[in-house]
Write an enzyme that holds these catalytic residues in place. Structure first.
Site, short mmCIF file in Angstrom:
data_model
loop_
_atom_site.label_atom_id
_atom_site.label_comp_id
_atom_site.label_asym_id
_atom_site.label_seq_id
_atom_site.Cartn_x
_atom_site.Cartn_y
_atom_site.Cartn_z
N ARG A 123 3.35 -19.63 29.38
CA ARG A 123 4.67 -18.96 29.24
C ARG A 123 5.71 -20.04 29.51
O ARG A 123 5.69 -20.66 30.57
CB ARG A 123 4.81 -17.81 30.24
CG ARG A 123 6.22 -17.25 30.25
CD ARG A 123 6.37 -15.98 31.02
NE ARG A 123 5.84 -14.85 30.28
CZ ARG A 123 6.13 -13.57 30.55
NH1 ARG A 123 6.93 -13.26 31.54
NH2 ARG A 123 5.59 -12.60 29.83
N GLN A 153 2.45 -9.20 23.54
CA GLN A 153 3.15 -7.94 23.82
C GLN A 153 3.17 -7.05 22.57
O GLN A 153 2.80 -5.88 22.61
CB GLN A 153 4.61 -8.26 24.24
CG GLN A 153 5.46 -7.04 24.45
CD GLN A 153 5.09 -6.28 25.71
OE1 GLN A 153 5.04 -6.86 26.78
NE2 GLN A 153 4.81 -4.99 25.60
N ARG A 308 -1.94 -3.39 27.79
CA ARG A 308 -1.93 -4.85 27.59
C ARG A 308 -3.27 -5.45 27.99
O ARG A 308 -3.74 -6.40 27.37
CB ARG A 308 -0.78 -5.48 28.39
CG ARG A 308 0.54 -4.92 27.89
CD ARG A 308 1.64 -5.86 27.71
NE ARG A 308 1.37 -7.24 27.51
CZ ARG A 308 2.13 -8.21 27.99
NH1 ARG A 308 3.18 -7.91 28.72
NH2 ARG A 308 1.87 -9.46 27.73
N1 CP Z 1 6.43 -7.43 29.27
C1 CP Z 1 6.12 -8.57 29.90
O1 CP Z 1 5.68 -9.56 29.30
O2 CP Z 1 6.28 -8.51 31.25
P1 CP Z 1 6.23 -9.72 32.27
O3 CP Z 1 7.43 -10.58 32.00
O4 CP Z 1 6.27 -9.07 33.63
O5 CP Z 1 4.96 -10.48 32.04
N1 NVA Z 2 12.93 -10.69 26.08
C1 NVA Z 2 12.44 -10.71 27.42
C2 NVA Z 2 11.02 -10.24 27.46
C3 NVA Z 2 10.44 -10.14 28.84
C4 NVA Z 2 9.01 -9.70 28.82
C5 NVA Z 2 12.56 -12.11 27.98
O1 NVA Z 2 12.25 -13.08 27.29
O2 NVA Z 2 12.98 -12.24 29.13
#
Ligand code: CP
Ligand code: NVA
Length: 324
Positions: A123, A153, A308
């Protein structure tokens, strides 16, 4: 060249199943992932959270996860996913690594990760980092959210929509009201791959990026963009949104939130969707949806988050070419 060397060369040339963007996969593979998730979910009824699936397909496999940004759902659901498949995982933060602090290159980091692990999840705040890792890794990489994409997601959300609606998504009308962010980009890619109608409702100045619109023009699609939320939501089966301000969104937050004031999903707006329409949100949430909608029986956000785990298990199996 010796037989062994030939084998090594062909192994090196073998395509690695990365999971970076929905648009990189073909429909057959996307469908295989969803079907496997469904089958595994059905077989797990009454099993404990950490009980391993009977076939333990990832016994001995190791997932290395690296989070440069906050995460609750993604990190825990991937933890559960690999555990339920019989494997193990470790989560790293950049401030614990030489790459973050001491300047070790991505390429060297990737080589080490490849020698210790079987799959790598990242991430990141930087799409370029995913590409750099991808070019040096010898194992698959999963995009666990980047500025431009959140594919795990959206694939999971398609699973949830079909589970609830008991219909192929291609026969449904999906509506997104909100920011043109990473989650929407993946939804747009999915709408092309799975061939479903997608209405987007957003302020004119927050429409999808030019390169996304260009990709849409180059592909057969059923995407329509509206700047009045009522026009976007009309007769929708599914209404989806996400935070107006994403992580690392370098904007004037007050100004941006003001621009979205007519795009808040409230009970009145939901009345324009179909009677049996559902509401979804990847979470975490902000002010883009009222508590009344979020807590209503139309809201499927908890089921969406739970699922998920199911889909990510099958993404892991896809990456390791174990989906038949
Ligand atoms: N929806 C999602 O990806 O949540 P997190 O940011 O908590 O991983
Ligand atoms: N669009 C949001 C998604 C979080 C899961 C972000 O990137 O913060």
């Amino acid at each position: 060249m010796s037989k062994n060397n030939k084998k090594n060369v062909s192994r090196n040339l073998e395509k690695i199943n990365h999971f970076v963007n929905i648009k990189d996969l073909n429909l057959k593979d996307l469908r295989k992932i969803i079907l496997d998730a469904k089958t595994r979910k059905n077989k797990r009824k009454k099993m404990g959270t950490l009980s391993v699936d009977k076939d333990a397909p990832l016994k001995g496999k190791f997932l290395i996860q690296m989070f440069e940004k906050s995460s609750l759902r993604t990190r825990i659901s991937f933890y559960l996913a690999i555990k339920q498949l019989g494997g193990s995982t470790l989560t790293l933060r950049p401030d614990e690594l030489h790459m973050g602090k001491g300047g070790e290159s991505i390429s060297d980091t990737a080589k080490i990760i490849s020698s210790y692990g079987d799959i790598f999840l990242l991430r990141t705040n930087d799409d370029g980092k995913i590409s750099k890792f991808k070019s040096s890794l010898k194992i698959p990489i999963i995009n666990g959210l980047s500025p431009s994409s959140h594919p795990a997601q959206i694939l999971s959300d398609i699973f949830t929509i079909e589970e609830i609606k008991k219909k192929n998504i291609s026969s449904l009308k999906i509506c997104w009201i909100g920011d043109s962010n990473n989650v929407l980009n993946s939804l747009i890619e999915a709408s092309v791959k799975f061939n479903f109608k997608l209405n987007i409702g957003c302020p004119i100045s927050y429409k999808p990026a030019k390169r996304v619109l260009k990709w849409l023009r180059e592909n057969k699609n059923q995407v329509k963009i509206f700047h009045k939320p009522i026009n976007a939501i009309k007769n929708s089966d599914v209404v989806i949104t996400d935070k107006v301000i994403s992580m690392n969104d370098k904007v004037n937050k007050i100004k941006k939130i003001k621009s979205f004031k007519n795009f808040i999903i409230n009970l009145n707006l939901m009345k324009f969707a179909k009677k049996d329409a559902i509401f979804m949100h990847c979470l975490p949430r902000g002010s883009e949806v009222t508590n009344e909608v979020f807590n209503s029986n139309k809201s499927k956000v908890w089921q969406q988050a739970t699922n998920r785990v199911c889909v990510q298990k099958s993404i892991l199996l896809y990456c390791l070419k174990m989906l038949g």
